[in-house]
Motif scaffolding. Structure first.
Motif, mmCIF file in Angstrom:
data_model
loop_
_atom_site.group_PDB
_atom_site.id
_atom_site.type_symbol
_atom_site.label_atom_id
_atom_site.label_comp_id
_atom_site.label_asym_id
_atom_site.label_seq_id
_atom_site.Cartn_x
_atom_site.Cartn_y
_atom_site.Cartn_z
ATOM 1 N N LEU A 127 -2.782 5.641 -5.353
ATOM 2 C CA LEU A 127 -2.605 4.077 -5.352
ATOM 3 C C LEU A 127 -0.987 3.904 -5.185
ATOM 4 O O LEU A 127 -0.726 2.976 -4.528
ATOM 5 C CB LEU A 127 -2.951 3.602 -6.513
ATOM 6 N N ARG A 128 -0.182 4.658 -5.982
ATOM 7 C CA ARG A 128 1.198 4.482 -5.848
ATOM 8 C C ARG A 128 1.828 4.687 -4.271
ATOM 9 O O ARG A 128 2.425 4.093 -3.846
ATOM 10 C CB ARG A 128 2.085 5.592 -6.525
ATOM 11 N N ASP A 129 1.261 5.780 -3.557
ATOM 12 C CA ASP A 129 1.686 6.334 -2.359
ATOM 13 C C ASP A 129 1.226 5.061 -1.336
ATOM 14 O O ASP A 129 1.846 4.710 -0.334
ATOM 15 C CB ASP A 129 0.943 7.390 -1.976
ATOM 16 N N LYS A 130 0.208 4.487 -1.511
ATOM 17 C CA LYS A 130 -0.549 3.491 -0.664
ATOM 18 C C LYS A 130 0.289 2.003 -0.676
ATOM 19 O O LYS A 130 0.707 1.691 0.314
ATOM 20 C CB LYS A 130 -1.993 3.207 -0.876
ATOM 21 N N VAL A 177 3.033 0.642 2.597
ATOM 22 C CA VAL A 177 2.811 -0.429 3.263
ATOM 23 C C VAL A 177 4.357 -1.287 2.846
ATOM 24 O O VAL A 177 4.483 -2.423 3.373
ATOM 25 C CB VAL A 177 1.584 -1.449 2.787
ATOM 26 N N GLY A 178 5.139 -0.860 2.013
ATOM 27 C CA GLY A 178 6.462 -1.084 1.978
ATOM 28 C C GLY A 178 6.482 -1.985 0.455
ATOM 29 O O GLY A 178 7.711 -2.769 0.405
ATOM 30 N N ALA A 198 6.889 -8.712 -0.584
ATOM 31 C CA ALA A 198 6.361 -9.756 0.394
ATOM 32 C C ALA A 198 4.819 -9.915 0.171
ATOM 33 O O ALA A 198 4.225 -8.996 0.075
ATOM 34 C CB ALA A 198 6.752 -9.549 1.977
ATOM 35 N N PHE A 199 4.335 -11.366 0.435
ATOM 36 C CA PHE A 199 2.852 -11.373 0.226
ATOM 37 C C PHE A 199 2.238 -10.846 1.429
ATOM 38 O O PHE A 199 1.039 -10.328 1.059
ATOM 39 C CB PHE A 199 2.830 -13.167 0.284
ATOM 40 N N MET A 200 2.398 -10.887 2.403
ATOM 41 C CA MET A 200 1.974 -10.308 3.663
ATOM 42 C C MET A 200 1.753 -8.721 3.369
ATOM 43 O O MET A 200 0.724 -8.249 3.933
ATOM 44 C CB MET A 200 2.499 -10.424 4.999
ATOM 45 N N LEU A 201 2.733 -8.010 2.897
ATOM 46 C CA LEU A 201 2.733 -6.763 2.235
ATOM 47 C C LEU A 201 1.464 -6.308 1.482
ATOM 48 O O LEU A 201 0.787 -5.306 1.444
ATOM 49 C CB LEU A 201 4.141 -6.014 1.985
ATOM 50 N N LEU A 204 -4.116 -4.581 -0.020
ATOM 51 C CA LEU A 204 -5.609 -4.759 -0.185
ATOM 52 C C LEU A 204 -6.439 -4.246 0.713
ATOM 53 O O LEU A 204 -7.492 -3.630 0.280
ATOM 54 C CB LEU A 204 -5.723 -6.375 -0.231
ATOM 55 N N VAL A 205 -5.953 -3.959 2.088
ATOM 56 C CA VAL A 205 -7.066 -3.378 2.951
ATOM 57 C C VAL A 205 -6.791 -1.973 2.836
ATOM 58 O O VAL A 205 -7.794 -1.507 2.944
ATOM 59 C CB VAL A 205 -6.128 -3.832 4.545
ATOM 60 N N GLU A 206 -5.752 -1.371 2.216
ATOM 61 C CA GLU A 206 -5.419 -0.015 1.978
ATOM 62 C C GLU A 206 -6.469 0.369 0.843
ATOM 63 O O GLU A 206 -7.298 1.383 0.824
ATOM 64 C CB GLU A 206 -4.170 0.435 1.628
ATOM 65 N N LEU A 207 -6.609 -0.580 0.010
ATOM 66 C CA LEU A 207 -7.394 -0.245 -1.489
ATOM 67 C C LEU A 207 -8.804 -0.346 -0.741
ATOM 68 O O LEU A 207 -9.652 0.486 -1.315
ATOM 69 C CB LEU A 207 -7.371 -1.542 -2.260
#
Length: 124
Positions: A40-43, A47-48, A77-80, A85-88
């Motif tokens: 989870l940390r890596d994801k 994404v930044g 940043a919000f978009m990050l 969420l997509v990664e999750l």
């Protein structure tokens, strides 16, 4: 409630649904919880986002058999966060997102997430 019927009512929405990652679901064993936290940390970092804290609640296994509660605190940043969420969504052991709290900060948002992970409890 699902947004699939709303999205599938347009050609663009249908394409979006097809492009989202939909993993098969799996369960962790108790000894892999630390490994899952690292994933989870890596994801988040991929994404930044900055990871401020990731902790699990060991008592949640007793209270909610087969699930462990993970508390994540991330910033960026919000978009990050949207990308996270997509990664999750593509993570097979994430059962569901229980809670999302956002707070504005100088460089974007600070997000507190409560995630439920599927866990197989091994009896002695």
């Amino acid at each position: 409630m699902t947004i699939a019927p709303v999205l599938s009512s347009s050609p663009e929405g249908e394409e979006l649904i097809k492009s989202l990652p939909l993993p098969g679901k799996s369960q962790l064993t108790e000894d892999r919880i630390e490994e899952a936290k690292q994933q989870l940390r890596d994801k988040a970092e991929m994404v930044g986002l900055s990871v401020l804290d990731i902790q699990h609640d060991p008592f949640s296994l007793e209270q909610q058999g087969g699930q462990v509660l993970i508390n994540c605190k991330i910033s960026g940043a919000f978009m990050l966060f949207r990308n996270y969420l997509v990664e999750l969504g593509s993570t097979d052991f994430v059962k569901h997102i229980e809670q999302v709290e956002m707070q504005e900060s100088g460089d974007g948002v600070i997000v507190n997430l409560k995630l439920r992970l599927s866990v197989i409890t091994l009896e002695g």
